[in-house]
Scaffold this active site. Structure first.
Site, short mmCIF file in Angstrom:
data_model
loop_
_atom_site.label_atom_id
_atom_site.label_comp_id
_atom_site.label_asym_id
_atom_site.label_seq_id
_atom_site.Cartn_x
_atom_site.Cartn_y
_atom_site.Cartn_z
N LYS A 1 -14.70 -11.68 46.62
CA LYS A 1 -14.70 -11.72 48.13
C LYS A 1 -14.66 -13.30 48.33
O LYS A 1 -15.25 -13.92 47.73
CB LYS A 1 -15.70 -10.99 48.90
N GLY B 1 -12.28 -3.08 66.76
CA GLY B 1 -11.37 -4.08 66.25
C GLY B 1 -10.02 -3.38 65.41
O GLY B 1 -9.73 -2.40 66.00
N VAL C 1 -9.98 -2.00 62.64
CA VAL C 1 -10.03 -0.53 61.95
C VAL C 1 -10.44 0.46 63.05
O VAL C 1 -9.97 1.34 63.17
CB VAL C 1 -11.36 -0.62 60.97
P1 NAI Z 1 -12.27 -6.83 63.53
O1 NAI Z 1 -12.84 -8.16 63.43
O2 NAI Z 1 -10.94 -6.67 63.91
O3 NAI Z 1 -13.25 -5.54 64.20
C1 NAI Z 1 -14.56 -5.76 64.34
C2 NAI Z 1 -14.92 -5.50 65.71
O4 NAI Z 1 -16.49 -5.06 65.88
C3 NAI Z 1 -14.74 -6.48 66.85
O5 NAI Z 1 -13.95 -5.87 67.80
C4 NAI Z 1 -15.96 -6.93 67.32
O6 NAI Z 1 -15.82 -7.66 68.62
C5 NAI Z 1 -16.84 -5.67 67.21
N1 NAI Z 1 -18.25 -6.00 67.13
C6 NAI Z 1 -19.06 -6.91 66.47
N2 NAI Z 1 -20.28 -6.70 66.67
C7 NAI Z 1 -20.56 -5.64 67.23
C8 NAI Z 1 -21.63 -5.03 67.70
N3 NAI Z 1 -22.72 -5.20 67.41
N4 NAI Z 1 -21.27 -3.77 68.50
C9 NAI Z 1 -20.14 -3.45 68.89
N5 NAI Z 1 -18.88 -4.08 68.23
C10 NAI Z 1 -19.13 -5.02 67.62
O7 NAI Z 1 -12.79 -6.25 61.78
P2 NAI Z 1 -11.93 -5.18 61.23
O8 NAI Z 1 -10.92 -5.46 60.20
O9 NAI Z 1 -11.75 -3.88 62.26
O10 NAI Z 1 -13.26 -4.61 60.09
C11 NAI Z 1 -14.48 -3.89 60.72
C12 NAI Z 1 -15.13 -3.67 59.46
O11 NAI Z 1 -14.51 -2.64 58.60
C13 NAI Z 1 -15.85 -4.73 58.68
O12 NAI Z 1 -17.13 -4.39 58.23
C14 NAI Z 1 -14.74 -4.76 57.72
O13 NAI Z 1 -15.31 -5.65 56.49
C15 NAI Z 1 -14.59 -3.31 57.49
N6 NAI Z 1 -13.33 -3.35 56.58
C16 NAI Z 1 -12.26 -3.60 57.23
C17 NAI Z 1 -10.89 -3.20 56.14
C18 NAI Z 1 -9.71 -3.58 56.86
O14 NAI Z 1 -8.61 -3.16 56.33
N7 NAI Z 1 -9.62 -4.50 58.03
C19 NAI Z 1 -10.96 -2.74 55.03
C20 NAI Z 1 -12.32 -2.33 54.83
C21 NAI Z 1 -13.38 -2.56 55.34
#
Ligand code: NAI
Length: 351
Positions: free
Chosen positions: A78, A180, A182
């Site tokens: 990572k 976000g 996902v």
């Molecule tokens: P992203 O940054 O697009 O979305 C994260 C969302 O969570 C944002 O909309 C943010 O405003 C929101 N957020 C942050 N703190 C919050 C809280 N306390 N309460 C409610 N909402 C909150 O990130 P993404 O790509 O969607 O990833 C989300 C999770 O999934 C992360 O933990 C990431 O490591 C994991 N993940 C993502 C993958 C991917 O393909 N993007 C693959 C595997 C895991």
């Protein structure tokens, strides 16, 4: 580093500093026993260097386990960038990251994660070939999040079958924390299958969009995981399931996309004691890395990738059954299985 609670016999961690762009990053390689250490690059405003290092160590170990359990010939790594980046120097920062990745000679393969886009990876690709998550060719590649969300939906289906005896999501109530990349795709996947959604995000615009598109009901950010629902899906950052939350959840299932959802071993024990089924995060959020790895090894048949992602459902059912038989938290059982796979690969490599 060696005393960091997240250190787990990691092979290597390097810091990257590029004065002109202001890039400060850490690349952590947990294991290359199964193959190149693969895992995305996260950009986050860490409150300290120590917090960034812990996150890099924890996330790279998680990638080792995820890749092992997904049957990939990839180890776990990572990169984390200590944000924010100066927008005018973003290109230079990702160029510098590409140079740093290249210097690792293929022992680390990067891709996008939270805060990092396909465009950023295109910049990295101008400096190294050890990068994935680039714009798709023949349907393979690009933003991995739709595939991550699909895998999470398959994991949720498996958990619903296992814990609720349900073969369909029709009418089940699911709370999603974080909308976000996902979380918003997951909302679509679940909506299409008739689930009723309760959602929260710290960004009100994302909440509004998902509520408009998928008829979801908004919930307060602080209590979204405590709603009266069947399933909670943490899709924001790690550590959502604290001891307090594990004690207070009324849902029967925890199954979401966020990495490192369970904040402590005791929270996992609490879920087990309360009869709440937990589908291990890295088992069900592997869809994205399956796509990223397929792109990296030059897979050209999208059906091969889709079939590999479809395996998440039976794999989750199998893991949940093992955990029930062993009467141990599902996360612990998954960790042990992953550790055994990695140890076997390490032994084969060194014998
Ligand atoms: P992203 O940054 O697009 O979305 C994260 C969302 O969570 C944002 O909309 C943010 O405003 C929101 N957020 C942050 N703190 C919050 C809280 N306390 N309460 C409610 N909402 C909150 O990130 P993404 O790509 O969607 O990833 C989300 C999770 O999934 C992360 O933990 C990431 O490591 C994991 N993940 C993502 C993958 C991917 O393909 N993007 C693959 C595997 C895991």
């Amino acid at each position: 580093m060696f005393q960091n609670p997240c250190f787990d016999a990691h092979e290597k961690a390097v810091h990257v500093f590029h004065e002109d762009s202001g890039l400060r990053a850490i690349i952590s390689l947990h294991s290359t026993a199964l193959g190149p250490a693969a895992g995305g690059c996260r950009l986050w405003p860490y409150e300290s260097d120590a917090a960034a290092l812990s996150d890099a160590l924890r996330l790279s170990r998680g990638m080792s386990y995820k890749n092992a359990m997904a049957g990939l010939k990839m180890g776990g790594g990572k990169a984390v960038i200590l944000g924010p980046l100066d927008p005018d120097k973003r290109v230079a920062a990702f160029e510098a990251l590409g140079v740093a990745v290249d210097a690792l000679n293929g022992s680390y393969v990067t891709a996008e994660d939270v805060g990092v886009s396909v465009q950023d990876m295109q910049i990295v690709a101008t400096r190294t070939r050890f990068v994935s998550g680039l714009p798709p060719k023949d349907g393979i590649g690009g933003d991995p999040s739709p595939y991550t969300a699909r895998g999470v939906r398959l994991g949720i289906e498996a958990a619903a079958e296992f814990a609720l005896g349900r073969t369909s999501l029709e009418g089940l109530r699911v709370a999603i924390q974080g909308l976000g990349a996902v979380g918003s795709h997951l909302a679509g996947e679940l909506f299409e299958r008739g689930a009723k959604l309760v959602v929260a995000d710290i960004d009100p615009e994302k909440v509004e969009r998902v509520c408009d598109r998928f008829g979801a009901t908004p919930a307060p950010v602080e209590t979204v995981l405590l709603q009266d629902v069947d399933i909670v899906a943490p899709c924001a950052l790690g550590g959502a399931i604290t001891d307090t939350v594990a004690d207070a959840i009324s849902a029967r299932i925890v199954a979401g996309g966020a990495n490192n959802q369970i904040a402590s071993a005791s929270a996992g024990e609490t879920l087990l004691k309360r009869g709440i089924t937990y589908a291990p995060d890295y088992l069900i959020n592997a869809g994205g890395i399956i796509m990223v790895a397929s792109e990296y090894v030059g897979e050209t048949d999208i059906q091969v990738v889709e079939d590999a992602i479809a395996e998440i459902r039976p794999r989750t059912l199998d893991l949940l059954s093992r955990a029930r038989i062993q009467a141990r938290p599902a996360g612990e059982v998954a960790d042990r299985m992953a550790q055994e796979i990695i140890a076997r690969a390490h032994a084969a490599k060194t014998s």
